[in-house]
Design an enzyme around this catalytic site. Structure first.
Site, PDB file in Angstrom:
ATOM      1  N   ASN A  49      -0.360 -82.678 -22.549  1.00 21.60           N
ATOM      2  CA  ASN A  49      -1.058 -81.974 -21.461  1.00 21.60           C
ATOM      3  C   ASN A  49      -2.567 -81.869 -21.736  1.00 21.60           C
ATOM      4  O   ASN A  49      -3.255 -81.044 -21.140  1.00 21.60           O
ATOM      5  CB  ASN A  49      -0.487 -80.565 -21.280  1.00 21.60           C
ATOM      6  CG  ASN A  49       0.992 -80.596 -20.942  1.00 21.60           C
ATOM      7  OD1 ASN A  49       1.422 -81.375 -20.102  1.00 21.60           O
ATOM      8  ND2 ASN A  49       1.780 -79.775 -21.610  1.00 21.60           N
ATOM      9  N   HIS A 135       8.122 -71.955 -13.201  1.00 21.30           N
ATOM     10  CA  HIS A 135       8.281 -72.124 -14.647  1.00 21.30           C
ATOM     11  C   HIS A 135       9.179 -71.029 -15.240  1.00 21.30           C
ATOM     12  O   HIS A 135       9.196 -69.891 -14.746  1.00 21.30           O
ATOM     13  CB  HIS A 135       6.882 -72.052 -15.293  1.00 21.30           C
ATOM     14  CG  HIS A 135       6.867 -72.436 -16.735  1.00 21.30           C
ATOM     15  ND1 HIS A 135       6.908 -71.511 -17.753  1.00 21.30           N
ATOM     16  CD2 HIS A 135       6.833 -73.658 -17.327  1.00 21.30           C
ATOM     17  CE1 HIS A 135       6.871 -72.151 -18.916  1.00 21.30           C
ATOM     18  NE2 HIS A 135       6.824 -73.451 -18.690  1.00 21.30           N
ATOM     19  N   GLU A 175       2.736 -71.676  -8.252  1.00 17.02           N
ATOM     20  CA  GLU A 175       1.935 -72.397  -9.250  1.00 17.02           C
ATOM     21  C   GLU A 175       0.919 -73.293  -8.554  1.00 17.02           C
ATOM     22  O   GLU A 175       1.196 -73.801  -7.463  1.00 17.02           O
ATOM     23  CB  GLU A 175       2.859 -73.252 -10.139  1.00 17.02           C
ATOM     24  CG  GLU A 175       3.832 -72.389 -10.911  1.00 17.02           C
ATOM     25  CD  GLU A 175       4.789 -73.169 -11.812  1.00 17.02           C
ATOM     26  OE1 GLU A 175       4.476 -74.305 -12.193  1.00 17.02           O
ATOM     27  OE2 GLU A 175       5.841 -72.598 -12.132  1.00 17.02           O
ATOM     28  N   SER A 179       4.730 -78.022 -12.937  1.00 18.05           N
ATOM     29  CA  SER A 179       4.676 -78.706 -14.229  1.00 18.05           C
ATOM     30  C   SER A 179       5.578 -79.922 -14.334  1.00 18.05           C
ATOM     31  O   SER A 179       5.297 -80.818 -15.119  1.00 18.05           O
ATOM     32  CB  SER A 179       5.001 -77.728 -15.353  1.00 18.05           C
ATOM     33  OG  SER A 179       6.253 -77.116 -15.132  1.00 18.05           O
ATOM     34  N   ASP A 204       0.112 -69.024 -11.046  1.00 16.10           N
ATOM     35  CA  ASP A 204       0.117 -69.634 -12.387  1.00 16.10           C
ATOM     36  C   ASP A 204      -0.593 -70.971 -12.231  1.00 16.10           C
ATOM     37  O   ASP A 204      -0.070 -71.883 -11.581  1.00 16.10           O
ATOM     38  CB  ASP A 204       1.580 -69.818 -12.828  1.00 16.10           C
ATOM     39  CG  ASP A 204       1.721 -70.663 -14.103  1.00 16.10           C
ATOM     40  OD1 ASP A 204       0.791 -71.407 -14.427  1.00 16.10           O
ATOM     41  OD2 ASP A 204       2.786 -70.583 -14.735  1.00 16.10           O
ATOM     42  N   HIS A 207      -1.605 -75.874 -15.000  1.00 14.71           N
ATOM     43  CA  HIS A 207      -1.923 -77.308 -14.938  1.00 14.71           C
ATOM     44  C   HIS A 207      -3.066 -77.624 -13.969  1.00 14.71           C
ATOM     45  O   HIS A 207      -3.355 -78.793 -13.722  1.00 14.71           O
ATOM     46  CB  HIS A 207      -0.670 -78.101 -14.566  1.00 14.71           C
ATOM     47  CG  HIS A 207       0.410 -77.965 -15.592  1.00 14.71           C
ATOM     48  ND1 HIS A 207       0.487 -78.764 -16.708  1.00 14.71           N
ATOM     49  CD2 HIS A 207       1.429 -77.069 -15.697  1.00 14.71           C
ATOM     50  CE1 HIS A 207       1.530 -78.393 -17.436  1.00 14.71           C
ATOM     51  NE2 HIS A 207       2.112 -77.364 -16.854  1.00 14.71           N
ATOM     52  N   LYS A 239      -3.548 -76.479 -22.284  1.00 15.89           N
ATOM     53  CA  LYS A 239      -3.350 -77.708 -21.493  1.00 15.89           C
ATOM     54  C   LYS A 239      -4.700 -78.440 -21.421  1.00 15.89           C
ATOM     55  O   LYS A 239      -5.135 -78.953 -22.427  1.00 15.89           O
ATOM     56  CB  LYS A 239      -2.815 -77.365 -20.100  1.00 15.89           C
ATOM     57  CG  LYS A 239      -1.641 -76.376 -20.126  1.00 15.89           C
ATOM     58  CD  LYS A 239      -0.307 -77.019 -20.284  1.00 15.89           C
ATOM     59  CE  LYS A 239       0.802 -75.996 -20.133  1.00 15.89           C
ATOM     60  NZ  LYS A 239       2.029 -76.333 -20.826  1.00 15.89           N
TER      61      LYS A 239
HETATM   62  C1  LIG Z   1       3.447 -73.817 -15.377  1.00 17.90           C
HETATM   63  C2  LIG Z   1       3.438 -73.256 -16.764  1.00 17.90           C
HETATM   64  N1  LIG Z   1       3.291 -71.923 -16.921  1.00 17.90           N
HETATM   65  C3  LIG Z   1       3.279 -71.370 -18.146  1.00 17.90           C
HETATM   66  C4  LIG Z   1       3.445 -72.126 -19.290  1.00 17.90           C
HETATM   67  C5  LIG Z   1       3.476 -71.465 -20.625  1.00 17.90           C
HETATM   68  O1  LIG Z   1       2.235 -71.591 -21.249  1.00 17.90           O
HETATM   69  P1  LIG Z   1       2.085 -71.651 -22.837  1.00 17.90           P
HETATM   70  O2  LIG Z   1       2.511 -73.027 -23.255  1.00 17.90           O
HETATM   71  O3  LIG Z   1       0.652 -71.362 -23.082  1.00 17.90           O
HETATM   72  O4  LIG Z   1       3.000 -70.603 -23.393  1.00 17.90           O
HETATM   73  C6  LIG Z   1       3.561 -73.527 -19.173  1.00 17.90           C
HETATM   74  C7  LIG Z   1       3.686 -74.374 -20.375  1.00 17.90           C
HETATM   75  O5  LIG Z   1       4.693 -74.966 -20.642  1.00 17.90           O
HETATM   76  C8  LIG Z   1       3.586 -74.098 -17.878  1.00 17.90           C
HETATM   77  O6  LIG Z   1       3.749 -75.417 -17.716  1.00 17.90           O
END
Ligand SMILES: Cc1ncc(COP(=O)(O)O)c(C=O)c1O
Length: 384
Positions: A49, A135, A175, A179, A204, A207, A239
């Site tokens: 990422n 997520h 989001e 992801s 969120d 990405h 990321k």
């Molecule tokens: C959309 C999304 N939110 C939250 C997270 C979690 O973030 P972190 O990897 O910093 O714990 C991720 C990572 O996998 C993600 O892809």
């Protein structure tokens, strides 16, 4: 009891193994973004990422080292005790300035920040409305909160509008870039809908940050929704910014509240000061080095043009999916690509719905035209 418990755990692992769903971490021996070495073998990396190549930018590495020497490797406490150092302050101010949000709180991971956002902000009488493909950290945060949770069909405004009619006391969660599918909601329409119903919109943007927007300010600004029009924004530093950790950004009232009542914030060691120093530098590069974003976007276009005849999912982001169906097919395809020097992880249930196991391709600014041509050539061979 002890034996029963161990037998139960072993059974679950064996079942997963039998369904070809075992996941094992690989040990990366060398990483430079574009190439990774595993078991002594170099591979072209299409599975990280690190979209802008910032994880190995020399200036970021130097800032990490200098930060550790100046402020220490660890923060030594939770932020409300003695864990907040001057560099944490500098990072929150940098984020507020960059993203146009009033206040910011730092977290050690995006998972923790999402949990804090939903667990702390949603009250007993609220209903959290989450996109179906949210997520795991959002789903768990909602499940652990005092509120009800309902899911709406992926990116489906009409489904959400119907739920909002039924549940007037809602909070909407989505989001910026999904992801596993790499697609995005229509944030302007979503924002309007939330305004009509006078409900908060929580985003969120793990990405989208760094990648979307003229200076990388994220998915909201890229679609005409200012970050300060969101009720709360979550994004992480692991990321596109290439480091680790995360933040919540919102109005003073929202952040003051999470600071006082957010258990994931209060009862957790603050982010390492060295990490904060690296993130501050990474943000500076991200803002001014537009060539990184331009290169990424041109790589995305190149990939989509070359792979136009292949069954790729609809996405204009760095995340490009090829759905193969069964877990066996996805695992086999991933192994075959490794055989020709391409590292691309198979994503299987429960990360994605049953029957939609896939290859998740991630593009970065570090890939060359030849890398992308080789990837498409090998995908075509595999799929024909
Ligand atoms: C959309 C999304 N939110 C939250 C997270 C979690 O973030 P972190 O990897 O910093 O714990 C991720 C990572 O996998 C993600 O892809």
């Amino acid at each position: 009891m002890l034996q029963n418990k161990l037998a139960q755990l072993q059974q679950a692992v064996t079942d997963r193994e039998g369904r070809q769903l075992m996941r094992q971490p690989v040990t990366v021996e060398h990483y430079n973004g574009r190439l990774i070495t595993i078991n002594g073998q170099p591979y072209l990396n299409f599975s990280g990422n690190d979209y802008l190549g910032l994880a190995t930018a020399p200036e970021v590495l130097q800032a990490y080292a200098d930060g550790a020497l100046k402020f220490g490797a660890g923060s030594s406490g939770s932020p409300l005790v003695t864990g907040q150092h001057a560099i944490h302050r500098q990072l929150t101010e940098t984020l507020s300035d960059w993203l146009g949000v009033e206040r910011v709180l730092l977290f050690s991971s995006g998972f923790a920040a999402n949990q804090a956002m939903l667990h702390t902000l949603a009250a007993k009488d609220d209903t959290l409305l989450l996109d179906k493909l949210s997520h795991a950290s959002l789903i768990d945060g909602a499940l652990h909160s005092a509120s009800n949770m309902k899911r709406f069909a992926h990116n489906d405004m009409s489904a959400l509008a119907r739920l909002l009619q039924q549940q007037p006391q809602s909070m909407v969660v989505t989001e910026g870039v999904f992801s596993m599918d790499g697609d995005s909601p229509d944030l302007a329409a979503l924002h309007r809908l939330c305004q009509q119903h006078r409900v908060p919109l929580l985003l969120d943007d793990a990405h989208g940050l760094g990648v979307k927007g003229t200076e990388g300010q994220g998915s909201g600004p890229a679609q005409g929704v200012a970050n300060n029009e969101l009720f709360c924004l979550m994004a992480n530093f692991g990321k596109a910014l290439g480091v680790a950790g995360a933040f919540l950004g919102a109005s003073k009232t929202v952040i003051d509240y999470i600071e006082q009542f957010g258990r994931h914030y209060i009862y957790s060691t603050a982010l390492s000061p060295a990490t904060c120093a690296a993130v501050v530098k990474s943000i500076a590069l991200c803002r001014k080095q537009n060539w990184r974003r331009d290169k990424l976007h041109s790589n995305i276009q190149k990939f989509r043009k070359l792979a136009a005849d292949l069954p790729i999912m609809v996405s204009d982001t760095a995340i490009q999916g090829v759905v193969l169906g069964s877990s066996e097919q996805a695992a086999k395809a991933s192994e075959q690509l490794k055989g020709v020097g391409i590292w691309l992880t198979a994503i299987r249930p429960p990360t994605v719905p049953v029957g939609s196991a896939r290859l998740r391709i991630t593009l970065s600014s570090q890939h060359s035209d030849e890398d992308i041509a080789l990837l498409v050539q090998q995908l075509r061979r595999l799929l024909s």
